[in-house]
Design an enzyme around this catalytic site. Structure first.
Site, short mmCIF file in Angstrom:
data_model
loop_
_atom_site.label_atom_id
_atom_site.label_comp_id
_atom_site.label_asym_id
_atom_site.label_seq_id
_atom_site.Cartn_x
_atom_site.Cartn_y
_atom_site.Cartn_z
N PRO A 2 64.17 51.33 30.23
CA PRO A 2 64.93 51.98 31.28
C PRO A 2 65.63 51.02 32.22
O PRO A 2 65.07 50.03 32.65
CB PRO A 2 63.85 52.73 32.05
CG PRO A 2 62.60 51.94 31.81
CD PRO A 2 62.84 51.00 30.69
N GLU A 3 66.84 51.35 32.54
CA GLU A 3 67.54 50.69 33.63
C GLU A 3 67.67 51.72 34.75
O GLU A 3 67.12 52.81 34.65
CB GLU A 3 68.90 50.18 33.15
CG GLU A 3 68.78 49.25 31.94
CD GLU A 3 70.10 48.67 31.48
OE1 GLU A 3 70.98 48.44 32.33
OE2 GLU A 3 70.26 48.47 30.28
N HIS A 105 49.13 55.46 22.34
CA HIS A 105 49.73 54.74 23.46
C HIS A 105 49.85 55.59 24.71
O HIS A 105 50.57 55.23 25.64
CB HIS A 105 51.10 54.19 23.05
CG HIS A 105 51.02 53.23 21.91
ND1 HIS A 105 50.24 52.09 21.93
CD2 HIS A 105 51.59 53.25 20.69
CE1 HIS A 105 50.35 51.46 20.79
NE2 HIS A 105 51.15 52.14 20.01
N ARG A 124 54.60 49.15 24.11
CA ARG A 124 54.59 47.69 24.27
C ARG A 124 53.78 47.22 25.47
O ARG A 124 53.50 46.04 25.60
CB ARG A 124 56.03 47.18 24.37
CG ARG A 124 56.78 47.38 23.07
CD ARG A 124 58.24 46.97 23.19
NE ARG A 124 58.38 45.52 23.22
CZ ARG A 124 59.56 44.91 23.31
NH1 ARG A 124 60.66 45.62 23.39
NH2 ARG A 124 59.62 43.60 23.34
N LYS A 167 77.34 29.44 41.93
CA LYS A 167 76.41 29.57 40.79
C LYS A 167 77.08 29.18 39.49
O LYS A 167 78.16 29.64 39.18
CB LYS A 167 75.90 31.02 40.69
CG LYS A 167 74.77 31.34 41.64
CD LYS A 167 74.04 32.59 41.19
CE LYS A 167 72.83 32.87 42.09
NZ LYS A 167 71.80 31.83 41.94
#
Length: 294
Positions: A2-3, A105, A124, A167
DNA sequence: AAGAACTCCTGTTGGC
DNA sequence: TGCCAACAGGAGTTCT
């Protein structure tokens, strides 16, 4: 997984079943996910009422009556599934859960006072749950270094220019840095850079002029970041593989990807005719059009 | 001290 | 069909 758009979609899905409900029963099935669960995790949640469920960056924050906050992060594969009392009850030994994922899971199960059951599944185990004091949340090590939220006023061309000035790291890497902008991930960085016509490979410093003022590139990029995130939230996030919102609905923004996962396909920009390429930056795939991103 | 590499873990996919 | 390498939406930690 997810973002920001997916986490926000999850937040909106969980809010009606968690907020104003009590944790009637909390089942913690293992000692750790990415990190150890907090000391006395089950006891500290049990009986508590959740006052509100917020999002900061990719964190879900459940504010409890006790004054503690339940901090949840989904990592790469974390997902929540809601089931109602009696509905879709899983038989013992059944291999797949309601999300269609293996139940081995299913690591945490919240049984709420309103009859809803909320299950956290994470193959995971890059996700985690923590508890923190609400009144000191801003000092929490996970929260205190986060950059601005990309939606809203805080993310502006001058801000981004200032944070990227000088940067030498790539623009792609800078946008993934949660200390600068909080909530972007691999997909939406690729998509935002494409929309803005900026190369993921150029140095992040190009967003600032010598004076430190925002460059044209910064002025172009910021609105595209906001637009792609807003579009994705509107679509209910992106369903890759089998991601889904807590109620089981599939987001459909993945059908709107212009570059992500489209290696070898033709650039969709009118008149461009370029071919989408995949390169690796910082060990992660970047998709872009070499013809129209500079 | 910035920037890059490594690390955690399991599941899926694509090539042979 | 089976086997194996590559890859997956994150980010803290450790190196150079």
């Amino acid at each position: 997984m997810p973002e920001l758009p997916e986490v926000e979609t999850v937040r909106r899905g969980l809010e009606p079943v968690l907020v104003d409900a009590h944790f009637e029963r909390v089942e913690q099935r293992r000692a750790n996910l990415r990190f150890e669960f907090p000391e006395s995790f089950v006891e500290r949640l049990s009986g508590q009422r959740m006052l509100s469920l917020e999002r900061r960056a990719k964190y879900l924050l459940g504010f409890l009556e006790s004054g503690e906050v339940l901090i949840m992060h989904l990592g790469m594969s974390g997902r929540f599934t809601i089931s109602r009392a009696g509905a879709n009850a899983r038989k013992p030994g059944e291999f797949l859960n309601e999300a269609g994922k293996t139940s081995r899971h299913d690591h945490v199960v919240f049984s709420m006072s309103n009859g809803a059951t909320v299950t956290y599944n994470d193959a995971r185990r890059f996700g985690f749950m923590m508890l923190a004091q609400a009144d000191a949340l801003g000092d929490h090590k996970l929260i205190r270094n986060l950059g601005v939220e990309p939606l809203g006023e805080d993310l502006s061309p001058p801000y981004l220019a200032e944070r990227c000035a000088g940067k030498k790291t790539s623009l792609k890497a800078a946008l993934l840095d949660q200390r600068i902008v909080a909530g972007l991930g691999n997909i939406y960085v690729c998509e935002a850079l494409y929309r803005a016509g900026l190369s993921p490979k150029c140095a992040a410093g190009v967003l600032a002029r010598a004076s430190g003022a925002p460059s044209q590139r910064a002025a172009k990029l910021v609105p595209e970041i906001k637009a792609v995130l807003e579009d994705a939230i509107e679509a209910g996030g992106s369903s890759l593989r089998d991601y889904h919102a807590p109620e089981g609905d599939l987001g459909y923004f993945q059908h709107s990807f212009a570059v992500y996962g489209r290696e070898g396909l033709e650039c969709a920009r009118a008149g461009c005719g370029g071919t989408i390429r995949r390169i690796v930056q910082g060990g992660r795939s970047t998709f872009y059009c070499p013809r129209c991103q500079h």
